[in-house]
Design a protein around this motif. Structure first.
Motif, PDB file in Angstrom:
ATOM      1  N   SER A  93      -0.359   7.894   1.921  1.00 16.80           N
ATOM      2  CA  SER A  93       0.316   8.538   0.796  1.00 16.80           C
ATOM      3  C   SER A  93       0.349  10.023   1.094  1.00 16.80           C
ATOM      4  CB  SER A  93      -0.480   8.356  -0.496  1.00 16.80           C
ATOM      5  OG  SER A  93      -0.552   7.002  -0.830  1.00 16.80           O
ATOM      6  N   SER A  94       1.280  10.709   0.454  1.00 21.03           N
ATOM      7  CA  SER A  94       1.239  12.160   0.594  1.00 21.03           C
ATOM      8  C   SER A  94       1.666  12.813  -0.703  1.00 21.03           C
ATOM      9  CB  SER A  94       2.144  12.616   1.744  1.00 21.03           C
ATOM     10  OG  SER A  94       3.488  12.430   1.394  1.00 21.03           O
ATOM     11  N   GLU A 137      -0.276  16.291  -5.588  1.00 20.20           N
ATOM     12  CA  GLU A 137      -0.615  15.866  -6.943  1.00 20.20           C
ATOM     13  C   GLU A 137      -1.546  14.645  -6.971  1.00 20.20           C
ATOM     14  OE1 GLU A 137       2.019  15.166  -5.211  1.00 20.20           O
ATOM     15  OE2 GLU A 137       3.339  13.640  -6.064  1.00 20.20           O
ATOM     16  N   LEU A 138      -1.776  14.026  -5.813  1.00 23.11           N
ATOM     17  CA  LEU A 138      -2.470  12.732  -5.816  1.00 23.11           C
ATOM     18  C   LEU A 138      -3.982  12.865  -5.771  1.00 23.11           C
ATOM     19  CD1 LEU A 138      -0.210  10.837  -3.253  1.00 23.11           C
ATOM     20  CD2 LEU A 138      -0.032  10.877  -5.762  1.00 23.11           C
ATOM     21  N   ILE A 172      -2.005  13.246 -10.606  1.00 30.49           N
ATOM     22  CA  ILE A 172      -1.844  11.825 -10.988  1.00 30.49           C
ATOM     23  C   ILE A 172      -2.650  10.975 -10.002  1.00 30.49           C
ATOM     24  CG2 ILE A 172       0.479  12.114 -11.970  1.00 30.49           C
ATOM     25  CD1 ILE A 172       1.579  10.802  -9.385  1.00 30.49           C
ATOM     26  N   HIS A 173      -2.950   9.763 -10.422  1.00 30.35           N
ATOM     27  CA  HIS A 173      -3.654   8.855  -9.508  1.00 30.35           C
ATOM     28  C   HIS A 173      -2.688   8.320  -8.458  1.00 30.35           C
ATOM     29  CE1 HIS A 173      -6.767   8.331 -12.831  1.00 30.35           C
ATOM     30  NE2 HIS A 173      -7.407   8.845 -11.797  1.00 30.35           N
ATOM     31  N   ASP A 174      -3.219   8.136  -7.263  1.00 26.90           N
ATOM     32  CA  ASP A 174      -2.430   7.545  -6.179  1.00 26.90           C
ATOM     33  C   ASP A 174      -2.337   6.036  -6.439  1.00 26.90           C
ATOM     34  OD1 ASP A 174      -1.531   6.349  -3.882  1.00 26.90           O
ATOM     35  OD2 ASP A 174      -3.210   7.001  -2.623  1.00 26.90           O
ATOM     36  N   ASN A 217       0.478   4.194  -5.456  1.00 24.09           N
ATOM     37  CA  ASN A 217       1.263   3.533  -4.398  1.00 24.09           C
ATOM     38  C   ASN A 217       0.403   2.888  -3.327  1.00 24.09           C
ATOM     39  OD1 ASN A 217       3.602   4.277  -5.592  1.00 24.09           O
ATOM     40  ND2 ASN A 217       4.172   5.847  -4.098  1.00 24.09           N
ATOM     41  N   SER A 218      -0.633   3.615  -2.874  1.00 19.22           N
ATOM     42  CA  SER A 218      -1.352   3.068  -1.723  1.00 19.22           C
ATOM     43  C   SER A 218      -2.081   1.789  -2.093  1.00 19.22           C
ATOM     44  CB  SER A 218      -2.284   4.099  -1.100  1.00 19.22           C
ATOM     45  OG  SER A 218      -3.352   4.356  -1.962  1.00 19.22           O
ATOM     46  N   ALA A 232       6.329   8.493  -0.215  1.00 22.41           N
ATOM     47  CA  ALA A 232       6.631   9.861  -0.649  1.00 22.41           C
ATOM     48  C   ALA A 232       6.881  10.804   0.526  1.00 22.41           C
ATOM     49  CB  ALA A 232       5.529  10.427  -1.537  1.00 22.41           C
ATOM     50  N   GLY A 233       7.386  11.950   0.183  1.00 19.61           N
ATOM     51  CA  GLY A 233       7.608  12.994   1.182  1.00 19.61           C
ATOM     52  C   GLY A 233       8.830  12.772   2.048  1.00 19.61           C
ATOM     53  N   VAL A 234       9.711  11.818   1.657  1.00 17.13           N
ATOM     54  CA  VAL A 234      10.904  11.601   2.478  1.00 17.13           C
ATOM     55  C   VAL A 234      12.190  11.966   1.740  1.00 17.13           C
ATOM     56  CG1 VAL A 234       9.985   9.896   4.089  1.00 17.13           C
ATOM     57  CG2 VAL A 234      10.891   9.145   1.874  1.00 17.13           C
ATOM     58  N   SER A 235      12.048  12.534   0.524  1.00 19.92           N
ATOM     59  CA  SER A 235      13.286  12.962  -0.142  1.00 19.92           C
ATOM     60  C   SER A 235      13.618  14.386   0.332  1.00 19.92           C
ATOM     61  CB  SER A 235      13.151  12.818  -1.662  1.00 19.92           C
ATOM     62  OG  SER A 235      11.948  13.356  -2.111  1.00 19.92           O
ATOM     63  N   GLY A 254       8.594   7.909  -2.893  1.00 23.76           N
ATOM     64  CA  GLY A 254       7.351   8.133  -3.624  1.00 23.76           C
ATOM     65  C   GLY A 254       7.308   7.464  -4.985  1.00 23.76           C
ATOM     66  N   ASN A 255       8.446   7.393  -5.646  1.00 24.64           N
ATOM     67  CA  ASN A 255       8.446   6.757  -6.961  1.00 24.64           C
ATOM     68  C   ASN A 255       7.961   5.321  -6.822  1.00 24.64           C
ATOM     69  OD1 ASN A 255       9.307   8.584  -8.999  1.00 24.64           O
ATOM     70  ND2 ASN A 255      11.296   8.666  -7.945  1.00 24.64           N
TER      71      ASN A 255
HETATM   72  P1  AMP Z   1       8.210  12.601  -3.487  1.00 24.80           P
HETATM   73  O1  AMP Z   1       8.874  11.570  -2.640  1.00 24.80           O
HETATM   74  O2  AMP Z   1       7.023  13.191  -2.807  1.00 24.80           O
HETATM   75  O3  AMP Z   1       9.172  13.614  -3.987  1.00 24.80           O
HETATM   76  O4  AMP Z   1       7.633  11.833  -4.760  1.00 24.80           O
HETATM   77  C1  AMP Z   1       8.470  11.242  -5.715  1.00 24.80           C
HETATM   78  C2  AMP Z   1       7.692  10.851  -6.963  1.00 24.80           C
HETATM   79  O5  AMP Z   1       6.754   9.845  -6.645  1.00 24.80           O
HETATM   80  C3  AMP Z   1       6.884  11.979  -7.561  1.00 24.80           C
HETATM   81  O6  AMP Z   1       6.939  11.861  -8.973  1.00 24.80           O
HETATM   82  C4  AMP Z   1       5.500  11.719  -7.081  1.00 24.80           C
HETATM   83  O7  AMP Z   1       4.492  12.267  -7.899  1.00 24.80           O
HETATM   84  C5  AMP Z   1       5.461  10.213  -7.085  1.00 24.80           C
HETATM   85  N1  AMP Z   1       4.479   9.719  -6.126  1.00 24.80           N
HETATM   86  C6  AMP Z   1       4.432  10.050  -4.835  1.00 24.80           C
HETATM   87  N2  AMP Z   1       3.413   9.441  -4.208  1.00 24.80           N
HETATM   88  C7  AMP Z   1       2.803   8.683  -5.142  1.00 24.80           C
HETATM   89  C8  AMP Z   1       1.674   7.824  -5.106  1.00 24.80           C
HETATM   90  N3  AMP Z   1       0.998   7.595  -3.980  1.00 24.80           N
HETATM   91  N4  AMP Z   1       1.307   7.206  -6.246  1.00 24.80           N
HETATM   92  C9  AMP Z   1       2.016   7.431  -7.382  1.00 24.80           C
HETATM   93  N5  AMP Z   1       3.090   8.216  -7.481  1.00 24.80           N
HETATM   94  C10 AMP Z   1       3.481   8.867  -6.372  1.00 24.80           C
END
Ligand code: AMP
Ligand code: MG
Length: 415
Positions: free
Chosen positions: A194-195, A198-199, A211-213, A215-216, A262-265, A310-311
């Motif tokens: 995950s990246s 905020e996690l 927020i809690h992670d 996704n992983s 996450a991190g790919v937008s 990430g969503n």
């Molecule tokens: P990003 O792709 O990094 O722009 O993330 C898109 C959305 O997904 C943001 O609202 C993030 O906070 C959420 N998000 C990213 N990673 C996680 C995760 N591991 N668990 C929950 N939500 C996440």
């Protein structure tokens, strides 16, 4: 929409990069829920010998032809064959052998008279003084109440084929043919990253902005559900250095697939893409899919890599559409998730991307009927808890009218 890759073409590209994992041998019970790597052949008949399907008397059927309630036929019980014993000699005409269910038929005998059709009274403990008379009240035909050798499985028969998912019944068949170790396809090891700054991990309190992670954990659960071994890596901060460090850590664990979320937008801190370009390559990015457009696929350390959005709902949908088929191909298994056709209850607007919408299903007038589960926000994970399935709106469709039928991929068994 021309810069977005079609979902089917993207999946085809993904699967072209996936090759079946090698086989390994595990003990019989460990093979549960795994995929058989080779055909399994029985080397002997099952059952191995003709045996009785009832507690009763093994006889020559020809000795019973006149037997009836009013005209019982008397035979001489000259042998006793409990289950597990081998008959000592051939049964002669006029003789009967007391025999228990599953016990081997003596040579000569070709039928069994169930004890209910005789005058025999068996006491617990089972002692019998031989020879003893027995009255037979019904006739039997040759073969009655006898299970022949090889009735279930013949020696040399392929009993299970490569690619079979091993359930309880396959375990039972394998046990019956004496297969103590089973060749199965190795389980895919899947690194999960995950990246995001905020996690925080699930056992940590939430500070402002955090927020809690989820996704992983969710991705790990999906990987385990589809037969992989999930390996969770702690979440990376949103810096090139930290993301690079976590990806290197993942590669050191020798995964068969790497998943990140996450991190790919296109956000200012979305550095995953940059690290993948550095350590591997991105084959495609941006799919004509909703939710889940910013999905990246490529390779890292020579292994397939998925950069999921990430969503959480987007991560789950892209897992279902792309990662699940890849995992199943890796382990040599086929996809059994059913898709049904359901009638829409309301008009829908779509944006021309292939859309996967969360729906509840109900049976009405012989049809499956689909209703949206409230919010379709890709951040609202509870919609995936409520949903029975994902309704698929094809690409290039902008309106769907109530009453139309569309496919729904099931997320749970329908009762
Ligand atoms: P990003 O792709 O990094 O722009 O993330 C898109 C959305 O997904 C943001 O609202 C993030 O906070 C959420 N998000 C990213 N990673 C996680 C995760 N591991 N668990 C929950 N939500 C996440
Ligand atoms: Mg982020």
């Amino acid at each position: 929409m021309t810069d977005l890759l079609n979902v089917d073409q993207a999946l085809e590209q993904v699967l072209a990069h996936i090759t079946l994992l090698p086989a390994e041998k595990v003990s019989l019970f460990e093979s549960l829920n795994r995929t058989l790597a080779e055909d399994v052949t029985a080397d002997s008949d099952i059952p191995p010998f003709p045996n009785s399907s009832m507690d009763g008397f093994a006889v020559h059927a020809a000795d019973t032809t006149l037997a009836a309630q009013d005209t019982p036929q008397q035979l001489t019980v000259s042998m006793d064959i409990p289950a597990g014993a081998a008959p000592q000699r051939t049964l002669e005409r006029g003789e009967a052998a007391r025999i228990m269910t599953g016990a081997q038929m003596p040579d000569g005998a070709d039928a069994v008279i169930p004890v209910e059709n005789t005058d025999a009274q068996w006491k617990p403990g089972g002692e019998i003084n031989l020879p003893a008379p027995v009255k037979i009240y019904r006739s039997v035909k040759s073969g009655d109440y006898v299970r022949s050798a090889g009735e279930d499985i013949h020696a040399g028969q392929i009993v299970l084929t490569a690619g079979t998912n091993i359930r309880a019944q396959e375990i039972g068949v394998l046990a019956s043919i004496g297969c103590a170790t089973v060749p199965i396809t190795r389980q895919p090891r899947v690194a999960i990253l995950s990246s995001g700054d905020e996690l925080v991990d699930v056992d940590q309190p939430l500070a402002p902005g955090k927020i809690h992670d989820s996704n992983s954990y969710m991705l790990a659960a999906l990987v385990a559900t589809y037969g992989g071994i999930p390996i969770r890596i702690p979440a990376a901060r949103d810096t090139l250095e930290d993301v690079r460090r976590r990806f290197r850590e993942a590669l050191d664990l020798q995964p068969d697939i790497i998943l990140s979320s996450a991190g790919v937008s296109v956000g200012a801190f979305d550095v995953v893409r940059a690290v993948i370009d550095e350590l591997g390559q991105v084959n495609f990015w941006r799919i004509n899919l909703r939710p889940g457009k910013p999905l990246a696929f490529g390779s890292l350390g020579g292994k397939p890599f998925f950069g999921l959005p990430g969503n959480p709902v987007s991560a789950m949908v892209t897992f279902d559409v792309f990662v699940r088929p890849a995992l199943l191909k890796l382990r040599g298994s086929v996809d059994h998730t059913p898709t049904i056709q359901a009638v829409l209850t309301e008009d829908l607007r779509s944006d021309g991307r292939r859309s996967y919408l969360r729906v509840k299903l109900a049976r009405e007038n012989g049809n499956w009927v689909a209703r949206m589960t409230g919010t379709q926000s890709s951040g609202a994970l509870t919609s995936m808890v409520l949903a029975d399935g994902l309704l698929i709106v094809p690409e290039d469709v902008l309106h769907v009218q109530a009453g139309q039928k569309l496919p729904v991929r099931l997320l749970r068994n329908l009762d």
